[in-house]
Design an enzyme around this catalytic site. Structure first.
Site, short mmCIF file in Angstrom:
data_model
loop_
_atom_site.label_atom_id
_atom_site.label_comp_id
_atom_site.label_asym_id
_atom_site.label_seq_id
_atom_site.Cartn_x
_atom_site.Cartn_y
_atom_site.Cartn_z
N HIS A 1 0.61 -1.00 0.38
CA HIS A 1 -0.32 0.28 -0.09
C HIS A 1 0.71 0.99 -0.31
CE1 HIS A 1 -2.69 -2.15 2.24
NE2 HIS A 1 -3.54 -2.54 0.87
N LYS B 1 -18.31 -6.02 6.84
CA LYS B 1 -16.92 -6.22 7.75
C LYS B 1 -16.57 -5.83 8.46
CE LYS B 1 -13.86 -6.50 3.39
NZ LYS B 1 -12.33 -5.72 3.25
N ARG C 1 -2.38 -5.54 -8.49
CA ARG C 1 -1.19 -6.90 -8.75
C ARG C 1 -1.50 -7.54 -9.41
NH1 ARG C 1 -3.11 -8.31 -2.73
NH2 ARG C 1 -5.35 -7.58 -3.80
O1 PNS Z 1 -8.86 -2.38 0.77
P1 PNS Z 1 -10.47 -2.99 -0.50
O2 PNS Z 1 -11.16 -3.41 0.87
O3 PNS Z 1 -10.38 -3.57 -1.56
O4 PNS Z 1 -10.85 -1.69 -0.62
C1 PNS Z 1 -12.05 -1.47 -0.96
C2 PNS Z 1 -12.98 0.10 -1.09
C3 PNS Z 1 -13.13 0.49 0.21
C4 PNS Z 1 -12.18 0.25 -2.02
C5 PNS Z 1 -15.14 -0.55 -1.56
O5 PNS Z 1 -15.09 -1.26 -0.45
C6 PNS Z 1 -14.83 1.27 -1.40
O6 PNS Z 1 -15.27 1.87 -2.66
N1 PNS Z 1 -15.79 1.52 -0.05
C7 PNS Z 1 -16.72 2.80 -0.08
C8 PNS Z 1 -17.85 2.81 -0.83
C9 PNS Z 1 -17.88 3.25 -1.77
O7 PNS Z 1 -18.09 4.08 -2.06
N2 PNS Z 1 -19.11 2.18 -2.56
C10 PNS Z 1 -18.83 1.94 -4.20
C11 PNS Z 1 -17.96 1.95 -5.17
S1 PNS Z 1 -18.25 0.58 -6.26
#
Ligand code: PNS
Length: 165
Positions: free
Chosen positions: A17, A41, A90
Site C-alpha cells: 500500500h 466487514k 497486483r
Molecule cells: O482495501 P479494499 O477493501 O479492497 O478497498 C475496497 C474499497 C474500500 C476501495 C471499497 O470497498 C470502497 O470503495 N468503499 C467505499 C464505499 C463505496 O464508495 N462503494 C461503492 C464503490 S463501487
C-alpha cells in the site's frame, strides 16, 4: 491543486500500500489516504487505529494525509475536490472487481478518474489478509508491514491468540 485519493480498508496497511501511496505522491500535489468503513466487514483494527497506524508511516511524505471515509467514495472525492482515485493492481484477478468499481464511481461522480498503478513486483503477493493470516499464526511479518507499526500489529494478534487459548 491536483488531489488524489488512495482508498482502502488498510486492515492493516502494508508495504505494498505504502509503495502505491508514495508513487502517487510523486504524481499529485496532495494524496489523501482514505480509510474506508465497510459496514459488512468486521475489521481487525478499528478505523481510528488504522488511521493512526498509517499516520505513523507517512511522516516522510509531506504531501500525504490520512483520513477516514464512512460513505461513498464518489461523494467523499467531491467533498475533498479530488480529481482521481489511485488504486494498486497486483494481478489480473484484481482487475475485474476494480474495473467494476471504477465504472460505478464514474457514474456517481463523472469528474472523478480512477488511475490504476501497477504494483511493484516485490509486493505482488502481498495483501492485508495475508498479513493477518501470517500474524494470526505468530509468523514473522517484518517483510510485509512497515517497521513503525510492526509491534502494534504483532501484539494485536498475540492478544487474540492468548484470548482463544
Ligand atoms: O482495501 P479494499 O477493501 O479492497 O478497498 C475496497 C474499497 C474500500 C476501495 C471499497 O470497498 C470502497 O470503495 N468503499 C467505499 C464505499 C463505496 O464508495 N462503494 C461503492 C464503490 S463501487
Amino acid at each position: 491543486m491536483r488531489i488524489a485519493i488512495c482508498p482502502g480498508s488498510f486492515d492493516p496497511v502494508t508495504l505494498g500500500h505504502l509503495d502505491i501511496v508514495r508513487r502517487a505522491s510523486q504524481l499529485f500535489d496532495l494524496v489523501i489516504v482514505a480509510v474506508t468503513v465497510n459496514p459488512n466487514k468486521i475489521p481487525t483494527f478499528s478505523a481510528e487505529k488504522r488511521v493512526e497506524l498509517i499516520r505513523r508511516c507517512i511522516q516522510t511524505m509531506p504531501n500525504v494525509e490520512v483520513d477516514c471515509c464512512d460513505g461513498l467514495l464518489a461523494d467523499y472525492a467531491k467533498q475533498k475536490n479530488a480529481c482521481a482515485l489511485v488504486k494498486g493492481l497486483r494481478a489480473v484477478t484484481d482487475f475485474e472487481y476494480e474495473f467494476q468499481m471504477a465504472l460505478i464511481n464514474k457514474e456517481l461522480n463523472p469528474e472523478l478518474e480512477t488511475v490504476f498503478m501497477t504494483t511493484s513486483s516485490e509486493y505482488m503477493y502481498l495483501s492485508s489478509s495475508a498479513v493477518r493470516q501470517v500474524a494470526g499464526y505468530g509468523g514473522d511479518i517484518s517483510k510485509f508491514v512497515p517497521k513503525q507499526i510492526l509491534q502494534d500489529v504483532a501484539e494485536r494478534f498475540c492478544i487474540e491468540r492468548n484470548d482463544t487459548v
